[in-house]
Design an enzyme around this catalytic site. Structure first.
Site, mmCIF file in Angstrom:
data_model
loop_
_atom_site.group_PDB
_atom_site.id
_atom_site.type_symbol
_atom_site.label_atom_id
_atom_site.label_comp_id
_atom_site.label_asym_id
_atom_site.label_seq_id
_atom_site.Cartn_x
_atom_site.Cartn_y
_atom_site.Cartn_z
ATOM 1 N N LYS A 90 -11.698 3.577 -2.819
ATOM 2 C CA LYS A 90 -11.314 2.172 -2.954
ATOM 3 C C LYS A 90 -9.886 2.019 -2.482
ATOM 4 O O LYS A 90 -9.002 2.788 -2.906
ATOM 5 C CB LYS A 90 -11.411 1.760 -4.447
ATOM 6 C CG LYS A 90 -11.060 0.304 -4.687
ATOM 7 C CD LYS A 90 -12.246 -0.599 -4.448
ATOM 8 C CE LYS A 90 -11.878 -2.060 -4.281
ATOM 9 N NZ LYS A 90 -11.493 -2.419 -2.876
ATOM 10 N N GLN A 111 -2.914 5.678 -3.585
ATOM 11 C CA GLN A 111 -4.030 4.920 -4.153
ATOM 12 C C GLN A 111 -4.835 5.752 -5.152
ATOM 13 O O GLN A 111 -5.338 5.214 -6.143
ATOM 14 C CB GLN A 111 -4.938 4.446 -3.001
ATOM 15 C CG GLN A 111 -5.840 3.279 -3.346
ATOM 16 C CD GLN A 111 -5.133 1.933 -3.295
ATOM 17 O OE1 GLN A 111 -4.394 1.666 -2.363
ATOM 18 N NE2 GLN A 111 -5.354 1.090 -4.280
ATOM 19 N N LYS A 114 -2.917 5.544 -8.422
ATOM 20 C CA LYS A 114 -2.904 4.156 -8.884
ATOM 21 C C LYS A 114 -4.260 3.783 -9.472
ATOM 22 O O LYS A 114 -4.350 3.222 -10.569
ATOM 23 C CB LYS A 114 -2.605 3.248 -7.684
ATOM 24 C CG LYS A 114 -2.527 1.769 -8.013
ATOM 25 C CD LYS A 114 -2.617 0.884 -6.761
ATOM 26 C CE LYS A 114 -1.550 1.228 -5.744
ATOM 27 N NZ LYS A 114 -1.451 0.193 -4.683
ATOM 28 N N LYS A 126 -7.782 4.468 1.993
ATOM 29 C CA LYS A 126 -7.004 3.413 2.671
ATOM 30 C C LYS A 126 -7.396 3.407 4.134
ATOM 31 O O LYS A 126 -7.796 4.445 4.667
ATOM 32 C CB LYS A 126 -5.496 3.714 2.553
ATOM 33 C CG LYS A 126 -4.612 2.519 2.854
ATOM 34 C CD LYS A 126 -4.429 1.654 1.634
ATOM 35 C CE LYS A 126 -3.670 0.394 1.918
ATOM 36 N NZ LYS A 126 -3.308 -0.314 0.662
ATOM 37 N N GLY A 165 -8.085 -6.078 1.071
ATOM 38 C CA GLY A 165 -6.930 -6.529 1.837
ATOM 39 C C GLY A 165 -5.691 -5.657 1.635
ATOM 40 O O GLY A 165 -5.629 -4.813 0.747
ATOM 41 N N ASP A 166 -4.718 -5.870 2.481
ATOM 42 C CA ASP A 166 -3.377 -5.266 2.380
ATOM 43 C C ASP A 166 -2.532 -6.056 3.379
ATOM 44 O O ASP A 166 -2.925 -7.176 3.770
ATOM 45 C CB ASP A 166 -3.411 -3.765 2.706
ATOM 46 C CG ASP A 166 -2.109 -3.061 2.310
ATOM 47 O OD1 ASP A 166 -1.917 -2.778 1.117
ATOM 48 O OD2 ASP A 166 -1.248 -2.804 3.191
ATOM 49 N N THR A 209 -2.363 -9.127 -7.802
ATOM 50 C CA THR A 209 -1.295 -8.121 -7.649
ATOM 51 C C THR A 209 0.027 -8.681 -8.159
ATOM 52 O O THR A 209 0.738 -8.038 -8.939
ATOM 53 C CB THR A 209 -1.175 -7.665 -6.183
ATOM 54 O OG1 THR A 209 -2.478 -7.334 -5.704
ATOM 55 C CG2 THR A 209 -0.255 -6.467 -6.067
ATOM 56 N N ASN A 240 1.024 -12.179 0.199
ATOM 57 C CA ASN A 240 0.152 -12.330 -0.964
ATOM 58 C C ASN A 240 0.838 -11.861 -2.255
ATOM 59 O O ASN A 240 0.833 -12.575 -3.261
ATOM 60 C CB ASN A 240 -1.148 -11.550 -0.717
ATOM 61 C CG ASN A 240 -2.029 -11.535 -1.946
ATOM 62 O OD1 ASN A 240 -1.984 -10.601 -2.745
ATOM 63 N ND2 ASN A 240 -2.805 -12.592 -2.133
ATOM 64 N N SER A 376 -9.893 -5.844 -8.104
ATOM 65 C CA SER A 376 -10.958 -5.498 -7.155
ATOM 66 C C SER A 376 -12.080 -4.762 -7.885
ATOM 67 O O SER A 376 -13.267 -4.990 -7.613
ATOM 68 C CB SER A 376 -10.413 -4.610 -6.039
ATOM 69 O OG SER A 376 -9.718 -5.372 -5.074
HETATM 70 P P1 NDP Z 1 1.151 -9.674 3.393
HETATM 71 O O1 NDP Z 1 0.756 -9.332 4.770
HETATM 72 O O2 NDP Z 1 0.484 -10.795 2.693
HETATM 73 O O3 NDP Z 1 2.729 -9.898 3.294
HETATM 74 C C1 NDP Z 1 3.656 -8.912 3.704
HETATM 75 C C2 NDP Z 1 5.029 -9.515 3.618
HETATM 76 O O4 NDP Z 1 6.030 -8.523 3.820
HETATM 77 C C3 NDP Z 1 5.256 -10.561 4.695
HETATM 78 O O5 NDP Z 1 6.077 -11.563 4.174
HETATM 79 C C4 NDP Z 1 5.952 -9.762 5.776
HETATM 80 O O6 NDP Z 1 6.739 -10.568 6.628
HETATM 81 C C5 NDP Z 1 6.857 -8.902 4.924
HETATM 82 N N1 NDP Z 1 7.385 -7.765 5.682
HETATM 83 C C6 NDP Z 1 8.676 -7.556 5.931
HETATM 84 N N2 NDP Z 1 8.869 -6.470 6.664
HETATM 85 C C7 NDP Z 1 7.682 -5.966 6.904
HETATM 86 C C8 NDP Z 1 7.264 -4.836 7.627
HETATM 87 N N3 NDP Z 1 8.095 -3.998 8.256
HETATM 88 N N4 NDP Z 1 5.957 -4.567 7.645
HETATM 89 C C9 NDP Z 1 5.095 -5.397 7.045
HETATM 90 N N5 NDP Z 1 5.446 -6.497 6.350
HETATM 91 C C10 NDP Z 1 6.746 -6.777 6.290
HETATM 92 O O7 NDP Z 1 0.932 -8.317 2.550
HETATM 93 P P2 NDP Z 1 0.795 -8.152 0.968
HETATM 94 O O8 NDP Z 1 1.631 -9.125 0.241
HETATM 95 O O9 NDP Z 1 -0.647 -8.035 0.664
HETATM 96 O O10 NDP Z 1 1.402 -6.678 0.793
HETATM 97 C C11 NDP Z 1 2.789 -6.438 0.519
HETATM 98 C C12 NDP Z 1 2.950 -5.050 -0.064
HETATM 99 O O11 NDP Z 1 2.199 -4.945 -1.281
HETATM 100 C C13 NDP Z 1 2.454 -3.897 0.806
HETATM 101 O O12 NDP Z 1 3.251 -2.757 0.562
HETATM 102 C C14 NDP Z 1 1.052 -3.646 0.272
HETATM 103 O O13 NDP Z 1 0.611 -2.341 0.550
HETATM 104 C C15 NDP Z 1 1.302 -3.851 -1.219
HETATM 105 N N6 NDP Z 1 0.145 -4.143 -2.046
HETATM 106 C C16 NDP Z 1 -0.704 -5.175 -1.764
HETATM 107 C C17 NDP Z 1 -1.757 -5.450 -2.607
HETATM 108 C C18 NDP Z 1 -2.659 -6.619 -2.379
HETATM 109 O O14 NDP Z 1 -3.550 -6.852 -3.222
HETATM 110 N N7 NDP Z 1 -2.509 -7.403 -1.329
HETATM 111 C C19 NDP Z 1 -2.038 -4.622 -3.787
HETATM 112 C C20 NDP Z 1 -1.041 -3.619 -4.045
HETATM 113 C C21 NDP Z 1 -0.010 -3.387 -3.184
HETATM 114 P P3 NDP Z 1 6.113 -11.090 8.019
HETATM 115 O O15 NDP Z 1 5.155 -12.174 7.629
HETATM 116 O O16 NDP Z 1 7.288 -11.577 8.768
HETATM 117 O O17 NDP Z 1 5.430 -9.928 8.641
HETATM 118 O O1 2IT Z 2 -2.447 -1.178 -2.202
HETATM 119 C C1 2IT Z 2 -3.367 -1.699 -2.854
HETATM 120 O O2 2IT Z 2 -3.624 -1.355 -4.011
HETATM 121 C C2 2IT Z 2 -4.153 -2.759 -2.212
HETATM 122 N N1 2IT Z 2 -3.833 -3.151 -1.088
HETATM 123 C C3 2IT Z 2 -5.346 -3.343 -2.920
HETATM 124 C C4 2IT Z 2 -6.543 -2.448 -2.745
HETATM 125 C C5 2IT Z 2 -7.843 -3.001 -3.264
HETATM 126 O O3 2IT Z 2 -8.847 -2.285 -3.061
HETATM 127 O O4 2IT Z 2 -7.894 -4.072 -3.865
#
Ligand code: NDP
Ligand code: 2IT
Length: 444
Positions: A90, A111, A114, A126, A165-166, A209, A240, A376
């Site tokens: 997952k 992961q 976690k 992943k 998603g990620d 998250t 997100n 999830s």
């Molecule tokens: P999104 O794509 O929704 O948002 C990412 C954000 O980070 C954007 O605002 C992006 O800006 C910014 N950013 C700045 N620098 C970077 C870079 N070098 N690379 C990528 N993004 C950058 O992603 P999420 O909010 O889903 O994920 C954010 C973090 O949280 C990641 O580390 C992800 O692995 C982690 N995460 C996400 C989960 C989820 O459920 N979505 C769960 C657990 C962890 P810009 O738009 O300009 O690219």
């Molecule tokens: O980093 C993370 O934990 C995620 N992007 C969410 C993974 C998931 O399966 O919901």
């Protein structure tokens, strides 16, 4: 040489040019020293750490698709199935130009621990691609997603491996991926999470998250006699995780003064306007400069620097290694009391050490952002039962899960002689469940 050091050297030698993977392994192995030392010969004989640091399987594939000009494009696709000791693989799919095998391995490794901490039965994996959804038309994104799934479908399934998603993968991408999986296999099953509410998604998964991050931050502060309400919060990212972290922080009575994206950051001293932020990022998919244009008191700064503002709590929610030593120094100098990681490994090792040695409470991503994958797992449960819980039911379960994660990491840190060290607590508690399951299942 100790078993932990031997395994770390092996990982570095066998996985050249994967610095993020080395970094993630190093942090976990360093924390595990007190656990391993209690049973070093047994673990060495079982090669438990070698197995834990080697993915069960890594799938690399070509993703060809046709852009709007008729040009064929080719991206690299990845799915790393890291560990299935406690459940089906997952973990999310990252779509970003920086994606390579080392990044996906670091994320898959994190992961595993976690997912173990969530208390739900899910293993770790992943995947993703170096495809950049930014600036692509909806048709181009669909073409990419269909091609990606045309290869991935044979490796995933509701009881096998369940992506989500990620970075760069949101509701739109999950929809296209799901449609193609269903078309190829003829199966209507919970093969992905983060699905739309009309086709098997769970209420509160979008928020999970960010909300979970605030629930554990609040619980951790409370256990140290501190209230979250009234605190000033600096958040990085504007995706997100960041958006729903900001929303929950404000609901809990804190004031969020920053968000950032890859080009710059916003300082909004009166508190981030969540509705405006959602409109700019979720609807218009625009830059943060648009936020500043619509809000006269907000200031837009180019480049890095989001953690230089005065705040009580910092929540890095963008990407790996964004919070560096200079940021950590600024946070400490400004009186910050807590850093909780919404992103995966957003704090460099040096910055983490600096924060912790200066008395800043630090909750690592594998605990602090586990609410997304935990929800999830709740989506998977609902899909299996073919029913849906209300928003309030899912949110209440998420809250309980985050409080339990905090209790478990806090207890593990105390039991192994490092009270208040939530990095060690998270790594140890996450490890023990997976290790016990692997031992029970023999040499596989
Ligand atoms: P999104 O794509 O929704 O948002 C990412 C954000 O980070 C954007 O605002 C992006 O800006 C910014 N950013 C700045 N620098 C970077 C870079 N070098 N690379 C990528 N993004 C950058 O992603 P999420 O909010 O889903 O994920 C954010 C973090 O949280 C990641 O580390 C992800 O692995 C982690 N995460 C996400 C989960 C989820 O459920 N979505 C769960 C657990 C962890 P810009 O738009 O300009 O690219
Ligand atoms: O980093 C993370 O934990 C995620 N992007 C969410 C993974 C998931 O399966 O919901």
């Amino acid at each position: 040489m100790s078993y932990v050091d031997e395994v770390y050297e092996r990982v570095v030698a066998q996985n050249p040019a994967q610095p993020e993977f080395h970094q993630a392994v190093r942090e976990v192995l360093d924390s595990l020293r007190p656990v391993i030392e209690r049973n070093e010969e047994k673990y060495r004989k079982e090669a438990l750490l070698e197995r834990m640091t080697t993915p069960e399987r890594a799938i690399l594939f070509r993703v060809p698709w046709v852009d709007d000009k008729g040009q064929v494009q080719v991206n690299n696709g990845y799915r790393v199935q890291f560990n299935s000791a406690i459940g089906p693989y997952k973990g999310g799919l990252r779509l970003h130009p920086s994606v390579n095998l080392g990044i996906i391995k670091f994320l898959g490794f994190e992961q595993v621990f976690k997912n173990s901490l969530t208390g739900t039965p899910i293993g770790g994996g992943k995947g993703g691609s170096d495809f950049d959804p930014k600036g692509k038309s909806d048709r181009e994104v669909m073409a990419f997603c269909q091609s990606f799934m045309t290869e991935l479908y044979r490796h995933v399934g509701a009881d096998v491996d369940v992506p989500a998603g990620d970075i760069g993968t949101g509701a739109r991408e999950i929809g296209f991926l799901y449609g193609q999986y269903k078309r190829i296999t003829g199966k209507y099953e919970g093969v992905l999470t983060g699905k739309g509410l009309t086709y098997g998604g769970s209420l509160a998964r979008t928020e999970a998250t960010g909300y979970g991050l605030l629930y554990i931050t609040q619980e951790m502060l409370k256990s140290n006699g501190i209230e979250l309400a009234g605190k000033t919060v600096a958040i990085s990212g504007a995706g997100n995780v960041a958006i729903y972290a900001a929303q929950k922080a404000e609901q809990l009575g804190a004031k969020v003064v920053t968000v950032s994206d890859s080009t710059g950051w916003i300082y909004d001293p009166e508190g981030i306007d969540i509705a405006l932020l959602k409109d700019v990022k979720e609807v218009r998919r625009a830059r943060l400069t648009e936020y500043a244009k619509a809000r006269s008191n907000a200031v837009y700064h180019e480049g890095r620097g989001v953690f230089t503002v005065k705040c009580d709590v910092a929540l890095p929610c963008a990407t790996q290694n964004e919070l560096q030593l200079d940021d950590a120094k600024a946070l400490v100098a400004n009186g910050c009391i807590a850093v909780c990681e919404g992103a995966n490994m957003p704090t460099t090792q040096e910055a983490t050490e600096y924060l912790m040695s200066n008395g800043v409470f630090f909750v690592p991503g594998k605990a602090a952002n586990a609410g997304g994958v935990a929800t999830s797992a709740l989506e998977m449960s609902q899909n299996s039962m073919r029913l849906s819980w209300t928003f309030e039911e899912v949110d209440a379960k998420l809250h309980d899960i985050m409080v339990n994660i905090f209790k478990n990491i806090d207890a593990a840190a105390k039991e192994y002689g490092v009270p208040g060290n939530y990095v060690a607590g998270a790594n140890i508690a996450g490890f023990l469940k997976v290790a016990t399951a692997m031992e029970a299942q023999g040499v596989v």
